[in-house]
Design a protein around this motif. Structure first.
Motif, PDB file in Angstrom:
ATOM      1  N   GLU A  18     -13.732 -11.769  11.405  1.00 29.59           N
ATOM      2  CA  GLU A  18     -13.814 -10.700  12.404  1.00 29.59           C
ATOM      3  C   GLU A  18     -12.590  -9.792  12.335  1.00 29.59           C
ATOM      4  N   ARG A  19     -11.409 -10.402  12.174  1.00 27.60           N
ATOM      5  CA  ARG A  19     -10.189  -9.588  12.056  1.00 27.60           C
ATOM      6  C   ARG A  19     -10.218  -8.748  10.784  1.00 27.60           C
ATOM      7  N   GLN A  20     -10.719  -9.342   9.721  1.00 33.39           N
ATOM      8  CA  GLN A  20     -10.835  -8.612   8.457  1.00 33.39           C
ATOM      9  C   GLN A  20     -11.767  -7.409   8.622  1.00 33.39           C
ATOM     10  N   ARG A  21     -12.868  -7.620   9.324  1.00 36.21           N
ATOM     11  CA  ARG A  21     -13.833  -6.539   9.534  1.00 36.21           C
ATOM     12  C   ARG A  21     -13.236  -5.426  10.390  1.00 36.21           C
ATOM     13  N   ILE A  22     -12.513  -5.808  11.444  1.00 38.26           N
ATOM     14  CA  ILE A  22     -11.959  -4.820  12.368  1.00 38.26           C
ATOM     15  C   ILE A  22     -10.823  -4.029  11.730  1.00 38.26           C
ATOM     16  N   THR A  23      -9.926  -4.717  11.047  1.00 37.52           N
ATOM     17  CA  THR A  23      -8.746  -4.036  10.492  1.00 37.52           C
ATOM     18  C   THR A  23      -9.036  -3.365   9.153  1.00 37.52           C
ATOM     19  N   GLY A  24      -9.925  -3.982   8.360  1.00 38.56           N
ATOM     20  CA  GLY A  24     -10.227  -3.434   7.046  1.00 38.56           C
ATOM     21  C   GLY A  24      -9.073  -3.530   6.072  1.00 38.56           C
ATOM     22  N   LEU A  25      -8.102  -4.413   6.333  1.00 40.73           N
ATOM     23  CA  LEU A  25      -6.912  -4.518   5.488  1.00 40.73           C
ATOM     24  C   LEU A  25      -6.678  -5.961   5.051  1.00 40.73           C
ATOM     25  N   PRO A  26      -6.093  -6.159   3.857  1.00 37.91           N
ATOM     26  CA  PRO A  26      -5.822  -7.522   3.379  1.00 37.91           C
ATOM     27  C   PRO A  26      -4.687  -8.169   4.160  1.00 37.91           C
ATOM     28  N   LEU A  27      -4.834  -9.464   4.401  1.00 38.81           N
ATOM     29  CA  LEU A  27      -3.820 -10.224   5.137  1.00 38.81           C
ATOM     30  C   LEU A  27      -2.742 -10.709   4.168  1.00 38.81           C
ATOM     31  N   TYR A  28      -1.471 -10.357   4.451  1.00 41.87           N
ATOM     32  CA  TYR A  28      -0.359 -10.740   3.585  1.00 41.87           C
ATOM     33  C   TYR A  28       0.506 -11.850   4.174  1.00 41.87           C
ATOM     34  N   PHE A  29       0.662 -11.846   5.511  1.00 39.32           N
ATOM     35  CA  PHE A  29       1.502 -12.871   6.146  1.00 39.32           C
ATOM     36  C   PHE A  29       1.148 -12.919   7.626  1.00 39.32           C
ATOM     37  N   ARG A 138       4.679 -15.950  -3.709  1.00 42.49           N
ATOM     38  CA  ARG A 138       3.722 -15.334  -2.787  1.00 42.49           C
ATOM     39  C   ARG A 138       4.034 -13.861  -2.566  1.00 42.49           C
ATOM     40  N   MET A 139       5.317 -13.521  -2.532  1.00 39.12           N
ATOM     41  CA  MET A 139       5.690 -12.113  -2.351  1.00 39.12           C
ATOM     42  C   MET A 139       5.303 -11.271  -3.561  1.00 39.12           C
ATOM     43  N   TYR A 140       5.456 -11.836  -4.747  1.00 39.02           N
ATOM     44  CA  TYR A 140       5.044 -11.101  -5.950  1.00 39.02           C
ATOM     45  C   TYR A 140       3.522 -10.937  -5.987  1.00 39.02           C
ATOM     46  N   GLU A 141       2.800 -11.919  -5.464  1.00 38.73           N
ATOM     47  CA  GLU A 141       1.342 -11.785  -5.359  1.00 38.73           C
ATOM     48  C   GLU A 141       0.978 -10.658  -4.395  1.00 38.73           C
ATOM     49  N   VAL A 142       1.676 -10.600  -3.248  1.00 43.20           N
ATOM     50  CA  VAL A 142       1.463  -9.515  -2.289  1.00 43.20           C
ATOM     51  C   VAL A 142       1.800  -8.165  -2.912  1.00 43.20           C
ATOM     52  N   LEU A 143       2.882  -8.129  -3.684  1.00 42.63           N
ATOM     53  CA  LEU A 143       3.291  -6.889  -4.350  1.00 42.63           C
ATOM     54  C   LEU A 143       2.176  -6.346  -5.235  1.00 42.63           C
ATOM     55  N   GLU A 144       1.574  -7.204  -6.035  1.00 39.99           N
ATOM     56  CA  GLU A 144       0.498  -6.759  -6.927  1.00 39.99           C
ATOM     57  C   GLU A 144      -0.734  -6.316  -6.140  1.00 39.99           C
ATOM     58  N   LYS A 145      -1.061  -7.050  -5.080  1.00 42.52           N
ATOM     59  CA  LYS A 145      -2.225  -6.685  -4.253  1.00 42.52           C
ATOM     60  C   LYS A 145      -2.018  -5.327  -3.592  1.00 42.52           C
ATOM     61  N   GLU A 146      -0.796  -5.098  -3.080  1.00 40.88           N
ATOM     62  CA  GLU A 146      -0.528  -3.840  -2.385  1.00 40.88           C
ATOM     63  C   GLU A 146      -0.506  -2.663  -3.363  1.00 40.88           C
ATOM     64  N   LYS A 147       0.009  -2.883  -4.568  1.00 40.24           N
ATOM     65  CA  LYS A 147      -0.024  -1.825  -5.589  1.00 40.24           C
ATOM     66  C   LYS A 147      -1.462  -1.415  -5.890  1.00 40.24           C
ATOM     67  N   LYS A 148      -2.320  -2.420  -6.099  1.00 41.66           N
ATOM     68  CA  LYS A 148      -3.729  -2.134  -6.403  1.00 41.66           C
ATOM     69  C   LYS A 148      -4.407  -1.451  -5.234  1.00 41.66           C
ATOM     70  N   ARG A 149      -4.080  -1.888  -4.011  1.00 45.08           N
ATOM     71  CA  ARG A 149      -4.686  -1.280  -2.821  1.00 45.08           C
ATOM     72  C   ARG A 149      -4.316   0.193  -2.721  1.00 45.08           C
ATOM     73  N   ARG A 150      -3.055   0.500  -2.984  1.00 43.87           N
ATOM     74  CA  ARG A 150      -2.607   1.891  -2.864  1.00 43.87           C
ATOM     75  C   ARG A 150      -3.193   2.775  -3.963  1.00 43.87           C
ATOM     76  N   ILE A 151      -3.269   2.230  -5.178  1.00 40.10           N
ATOM     77  CA  ILE A 151      -3.873   3.008  -6.266  1.00 40.10           C
ATOM     78  C   ILE A 151      -5.327   3.334  -5.929  1.00 40.10           C
ATOM     79  N   LYS A 152      -6.040   2.339  -5.377  1.00 40.04           N
ATOM     80  CA  LYS A 152      -7.435   2.560  -4.990  1.00 40.04           C
ATOM     81  C   LYS A 152      -7.520   3.617  -3.891  1.00 40.04           C
ATOM     82  N   LEU A 153      -6.574   3.580  -2.934  1.00 42.24           N
ATOM     83  CA  LEU A 153      -6.536   4.568  -1.864  1.00 42.24           C
ATOM     84  C   LEU A 153      -6.356   5.974  -2.415  1.00 42.24           C
ATOM     85  N   TYR A 154      -5.438   6.120  -3.355  1.00 37.42           N
ATOM     86  CA  TYR A 154      -5.169   7.443  -3.912  1.00 37.42           C
ATOM     87  C   TYR A 154      -6.327   7.933  -4.773  1.00 37.42           C
ATOM     88  N   ASP A 155      -6.957   6.999  -5.479  1.00 36.77           N
ATOM     89  CA  ASP A 155      -8.135   7.380  -6.274  1.00 36.77           C
ATOM     90  C   ASP A 155      -9.231   7.913  -5.358  1.00 36.77           C
TER      91      ASP A 155
END
Length: 271
Positions: A18-29, A138-155
């Motif tokens: 439900e939180r995922q649906r409402i926020t539409g954003l990946p959970l990092y911490f 875990r932080m490096y995993e978040v780093l890669e996820k956030e990079k991909k998320r932002r690239i997708k946003l800009y695309d």
């Protein structure tokens, strides 16, 4: 077992969905944090989630909907962790519209929160914190996820702009020196490849803005960053006196002409 007359509680997986649906954003911490805004007197405890570059505050760990949210994408800096008498640890997020004080249960938890926040907002794992190998992984995993998320946003943002323009329009054509890289990656590109140019256009702190990163050789090598704001179909360069231009290519050209050619767009290949 559920007590008679007690309100049924949703399962953890359903809460997450439900939180995922409402926020539409990946959970990092996630975890408990006590929060105090700059205008408030007292701290208030929340179950807190870092999703993308947003903080979501829940009154209860099992609440499916957040009570507050805060965009921290434009985070300026974060103070060092400082311990309190009761064993808790505090640090402050410096934001353009004020400060946010955060209090974790102990220094270890505080370092984790600060590390994940800086990783997501600055697209760089902070080197100065004494973090455990598992935390760093875990932080490096978040780093890669956030990079991909932002690239997708800009695309998606670029595709939307192109659809709104006429087919013959060149206003939305991205300059050759645009790269979907972080602040640190842009600096490294300019420092390692000086023959390819010294100006990069890159994504800004959110999906609507951009940043110009330049490397200049004056008395010493200097890296500077200039914010470029999107306003309608125009672009505003945040200088002492704002400059408004009709396209990103005009933004790049402005820097080149104003420096009489000392700034050159960075290209991946040279002739």
């Amino acid at each position: 077992r559920q007590q008679p007359g007690a309100t049924p509680q949703p399962a953890p997986r359903r809460i997450f969905q439900e939180r995922q649906r409402i926020t539409g954003l990946p959970l990092y911490f996630q975890g408990y944090l006590s929060v105090r805004h700059s205008k408030c007197q007292e701290f208030r405890a929340y179950w807190t989630e870092l999703r993308g570059t947003m903080l979501f505050f829940y009154d209860d760990k099992k609440a499916p909907t957040y009570s507050q949210k805060l965009d921290i994408s434009a985070l300026t800096s974060a103070t060092s962790i400082y311990p309190r008498e009761n064993g808790s640890a505090q640090f402050i997020l410096m934001l353009p519209n004020g400060e946010l004080e955060l209090k974790a249960k102990d220094c270890e938890c505080g370092k984790e929160w600060k590390g994940f926040i800086l990783t997501a907002t600055k697209l760089s794992v902070p080197p100065e914190e004494s973090l455990l190998p598992g935390q760093l992984t875990r932080m490096y995993e978040v780093l890669e996820k956030e990079k991909k998320r932002r690239i997708k946003l800009y695309d998606c943002s670029s595709a939307s702009l192109i659809r709104k323009s006429s087919p013959s329009s060149t206003l939305t054509t991205m300059p050759a020196c645009f790269y979907a890289v972080s602040r640190q990656e842009a600096i490294e590109m300019l420092e390692k490849n000086p023959s390819r140019g010294n100006l990069i256009l890159r994504p800004g702190s959110n999906s609507q803005n951009y940043t110009i990163t330049v490397r200049q050789e004056l008395d010493a090598s200097r890296i500077k960053h200039y914010k470029v704001m999107t306003k309608g179909t125009s672009y505003i360069i945040e200088l002492e006196r704002r400059v408004t231009l009709p396209s990103l290519q005009d933004v790049v050209n402005y820097f080149v002409t104003q420096t009489q050619g000392n700034l050159k767009p960075f290209v991946t290949q040279t002739c």
